[in-house]
Design a protein around this motif. Structure first.
Motif, PDB file in Angstrom:
ATOM      1  N   TYR A   1       0.979  -1.254  -0.065  1.00 61.13           N
ATOM      2  CA  TYR A   1      -0.087  -0.071  -0.027  1.00 61.13           C
ATOM      3  C   TYR A   1       0.924   1.373   0.097  1.00 61.13           C
ATOM      4  CZ  TYR A   1      -4.049  -3.127   0.816  1.00 61.13           C
ATOM      5  OH  TYR A   1      -5.105  -3.990   0.636  1.00 61.13           O
ATOM      6  N   SER A   2       2.149   1.047  -0.532  1.00 61.42           N
ATOM      7  CA  SER A   2       3.132   2.217  -0.684  1.00 61.42           C
ATOM      8  C   SER A   2       2.507   3.379  -1.778  1.00 61.42           C
ATOM      9  CB  SER A   2       4.483   1.810  -0.842  1.00 61.42           C
ATOM     10  OG  SER A   2       4.382   1.081  -2.142  1.00 61.42           O
ATOM     11  N   SER A   3       3.022   4.342  -1.666  1.00 56.55           N
ATOM     12  CA  SER A   3       2.809   5.277  -2.715  1.00 56.55           C
ATOM     13  C   SER A   3       3.219   4.966  -4.157  1.00 56.55           C
ATOM     14  CB  SER A   3       3.612   6.511  -2.445  1.00 56.55           C
ATOM     15  OG  SER A   3       3.395   7.584  -3.595  1.00 56.55           O
ATOM     16  N   VAL A   4       2.582   5.190  -5.165  1.00 55.97           N
ATOM     17  CA  VAL A   4       2.720   4.850  -6.457  1.00 55.97           C
ATOM     18  C   VAL A   4       2.433   6.101  -7.406  1.00 55.97           C
ATOM     19  CG1 VAL A   4       0.575   3.895  -6.768  1.00 55.97           C
ATOM     20  CG2 VAL A   4       2.378   3.146  -8.205  1.00 55.97           C
ATOM     21  N   VAL A   5       3.183   6.002  -8.543  1.00 58.13           N
ATOM     22  CA  VAL A   5       2.844   7.083  -9.554  1.00 58.13           C
ATOM     23  C   VAL A   5       2.245   6.178 -10.754  1.00 58.13           C
ATOM     24  CG1 VAL A   5       3.847   8.668 -11.134  1.00 58.13           C
ATOM     25  CG2 VAL A   5       4.935   8.302  -8.692  1.00 58.13           C
ATOM     26  N   ASP A   6       1.167   6.626 -11.029  1.00 57.20           N
ATOM     27  CA  ASP A   6       0.272   5.962 -11.998  1.00 57.20           C
ATOM     28  C   ASP A   6      -0.144   7.361 -13.057  1.00 57.20           C
ATOM     29  OD1 ASP A   6      -1.282   3.479 -12.965  1.00 57.20           O
ATOM     30  OD2 ASP A   6      -2.682   4.842 -12.902  1.00 57.20           O
ATOM     31  N   ALA A   7       0.217   7.166 -14.254  1.00 64.29           N
ATOM     32  CA  ALA A   7      -0.622   8.129 -15.394  1.00 64.29           C
ATOM     33  C   ALA A   7      -0.110   9.502 -14.914  1.00 64.29           C
ATOM     34  CB  ALA A   7      -2.071   7.931 -15.583  1.00 64.29           C
ATOM     35  N   GLY A   8       0.946   9.471 -14.235  1.00 59.53           N
ATOM     36  CA  GLY A   8       1.364  10.967 -13.772  1.00 59.53           C
ATOM     37  C   GLY A   8       0.719  11.426 -12.696  1.00 59.53           C
ATOM     38  N   TYR A   9      -0.266  10.552 -11.938  1.00 60.04           N
ATOM     39  CA  TYR A   9      -0.592  11.255 -10.736  1.00 60.04           C
ATOM     40  C   TYR A   9       0.036  10.495  -9.792  1.00 60.04           C
ATOM     41  CZ  TYR A   9      -4.560  12.474 -13.291  1.00 60.04           C
ATOM     42  OH  TYR A   9      -5.532  13.173 -14.388  1.00 60.04           O
ATOM     43  N   VAL A  10       0.382  11.181  -8.329  1.00 61.00           N
ATOM     44  CA  VAL A  10       1.010  10.307  -7.462  1.00 61.00           C
ATOM     45  C   VAL A  10      -0.144   9.840  -6.228  1.00 61.00           C
ATOM     46  CG1 VAL A  10       2.623  10.624  -5.496  1.00 61.00           C
ATOM     47  CG2 VAL A  10       2.909  11.804  -7.589  1.00 61.00           C
ATOM     48  N   ILE A  11      -0.091   8.543  -6.110  1.00 60.04           N
ATOM     49  CA  ILE A  11      -1.139   7.932  -5.304  1.00 60.04           C
ATOM     50  C   ILE A  11      -0.521   8.024  -4.036  1.00 60.04           C
ATOM     51  CG2 ILE A  11      -2.821   6.175  -4.828  1.00 60.04           C
ATOM     52  CD1 ILE A  11      -2.762   5.580  -7.678  1.00 60.04           C
ATOM     53  N   PRO A  12      -1.121   8.578  -2.761  1.00 61.43           N
ATOM     54  CA  PRO A  12      -0.209   8.493  -1.554  1.00 61.43           C
ATOM     55  C   PRO A  12      -0.290   7.019  -0.987  1.00 61.43           C
ATOM     56  CG  PRO A  12      -1.907  10.377  -1.706  1.00 61.43           C
ATOM     57  CD  PRO A  12      -2.233   9.454  -2.817  1.00 61.43           C
ATOM     58  N   ALA A  13       0.623   6.972  -0.092  1.00 56.95           N
ATOM     59  CA  ALA A  13       0.654   5.484   0.632  1.00 56.95           C
ATOM     60  C   ALA A  13      -0.543   5.571   1.626  1.00 56.95           C
ATOM     61  CB  ALA A  13       2.015   5.648   1.268  1.00 56.95           C
ATOM     62  N   VAL A  14      -1.027   4.332   1.860  1.00 58.10           N
ATOM     63  CA  VAL A  14      -1.866   4.016   2.906  1.00 58.10           C
ATOM     64  C   VAL A  14      -1.401   3.366   4.047  1.00 58.10           C
ATOM     65  CG1 VAL A  14      -3.974   2.568   3.535  1.00 58.10           C
ATOM     66  CG2 VAL A  14      -3.743   3.565   1.116  1.00 58.10           C
ATOM     67  N   PRO A  15      -1.676   4.068   5.337  1.00 60.41           N
ATOM     68  CA  PRO A  15      -0.939   3.735   6.465  1.00 60.41           C
ATOM     69  C   PRO A  15      -1.657   2.441   6.758  1.00 60.41           C
ATOM     70  CG  PRO A  15      -2.378   5.399   6.924  1.00 60.41           C
ATOM     71  CD  PRO A  15      -2.475   5.228   5.505  1.00 60.41           C
ATOM     72  N   ARG A  16      -0.813   1.212   6.555  1.00 60.00           N
ATOM     73  CA  ARG A  16      -1.323  -0.105   6.849  1.00 60.00           C
ATOM     74  C   ARG A  16      -1.840  -0.260   8.361  1.00 60.00           C
ATOM     75  NH1 ARG A  16       0.110  -4.890   3.542  1.00 60.00           N
ATOM     76  NH2 ARG A  16      -0.233  -5.884   5.470  1.00 60.00           N
ATOM     77  N   SER A  17      -1.196   0.165   9.413  1.00 62.89           N
ATOM     78  CA  SER A  17      -1.129   0.071  10.491  1.00 62.89           C
ATOM     79  C   SER A  17      -2.504   0.460  11.228  1.00 62.89           C
ATOM     80  CB  SER A  17      -0.092   0.843  11.578  1.00 62.89           C
ATOM     81  OG  SER A  17       0.012   2.149  11.241  1.00 62.89           O
ATOM     82  N   LYS A  18      -3.084   1.654  10.424  1.00 65.17           N
ATOM     83  CA  LYS A  18      -4.466   2.173  10.750  1.00 65.17           C
ATOM     84  C   LYS A  18      -5.732   1.297  10.057  1.00 65.17           C
ATOM     85  CE  LYS A  18      -2.365   6.717  11.579  1.00 65.17           C
ATOM     86  NZ  LYS A  18      -2.358   8.169  11.447  1.00 65.17           N
ATOM     87  N   ILE A  19      -5.471   0.469   9.380  1.00 66.77           N
ATOM     88  CA  ILE A  19      -6.461  -0.312   8.501  1.00 66.77           C
ATOM     89  C   ILE A  19      -6.544  -1.564   9.305  1.00 66.77           C
ATOM     90  CG2 ILE A  19      -7.031  -1.413   6.587  1.00 66.77           C
ATOM     91  CD1 ILE A  19      -7.266   1.517   6.029  1.00 66.77           C
TER      92      ILE A  19
END
Length: 205
Positions: free
Chosen positions: A33-51
């Motif tokens: 659930y780490s940050s990833v760049v997709d089609a130029g957009y930066v998707i923020p990481a999801v804090p696994r510990s809070k899920i």
């Protein structure tokens, strides 16, 4: 075994009995659930510990009769299953419709879109007039309510108006907060998007 572990095991068995799915032990997925760049957009990481761990993407046993490639949505347990075959399914945590916006039935994926435009229905604009500025659509992006991917659900009557889609609001997973659509964390909808084909059967319970 500690009492807390026993209670967790009983709760999981009671939940999964409804769908014919069960967890493989208690070894939760190491899905990224780490940050990833997709089609130029930066998707923020999801804090696994809070899920809550049960809502992280993971492979589970599947004892049902649906064919591989079928999607099963358990709105009560807040899980979506993608049947893999071989007695297994991939399970995702989801957010579902709030009270008064629940639905169930069978549909199919008719369209798939990466970084979709979001257009609020007129009924939603009536409830929330501030959304009128998006009556012609909100541009794709990190804050777009449909997130990184959307799967459009149709039935015999045509477009149901419901979607399986991503969301930037990771904290809404496991809760009833939407207007009926099924939301997944962006990293999860991207995984599901790559698995599910147009024509995929979707069962919402």
């Amino acid at each position: 075994m500690q009492l807390k572990t026993i209670v967790l095991a009983v709760g999981l068995m009671a939940t999964t009995a409804l769908t014919g799915c069960s967890t493989i032990g208690f070894s939760y997925s190491t899905a990224s659930y780490s940050s990833v760049v997709d089609a130029g957009y930066v998707i923020p990481a999801v804090p696994r510990s809070k899920i809550p761990p049960q809502f992280l993407r993971q492979e589970v046993r599947y004892d049902g009769t649906e064919q591989p490639g079928t999607i099963i949505v358990d709105t009560g347990a807040k899980y979506l299953y993608y049947v893999l075959g071989g007695g297994k399914a991939m399970r995702y945590g989801i957010g579902v419709g709030k009270e008064g916006f629940e639905w169930n039935g069978t549909a199919r994926i008719a369209l798939k879109r990466e970084w979709p435009t979001w257009t609020p229905p007129k009924e939603m604009i009536q409830r929330r007039p501030e959304l009128a500025e998006f009556r012609n659509g909100m541009d794709p992006g990190i804050t777009n309510p449909l997130g990184a991917r959307a799967l459009y659900l149709f039935n015999k009557g045509g477009d149901t108006g419901y979607r399986l889609h991503g969301t930037p609001e990771w904290w809404s997973i496991g809760k009833a907060m939407s207007s009926g659509c099924i939301r997944l964390m962006n990293q999860d909808i991207m995984d599901l998007y790559n698995r599910a084909e147009v024509g995929t059967k979707v069962i919402v319970r």
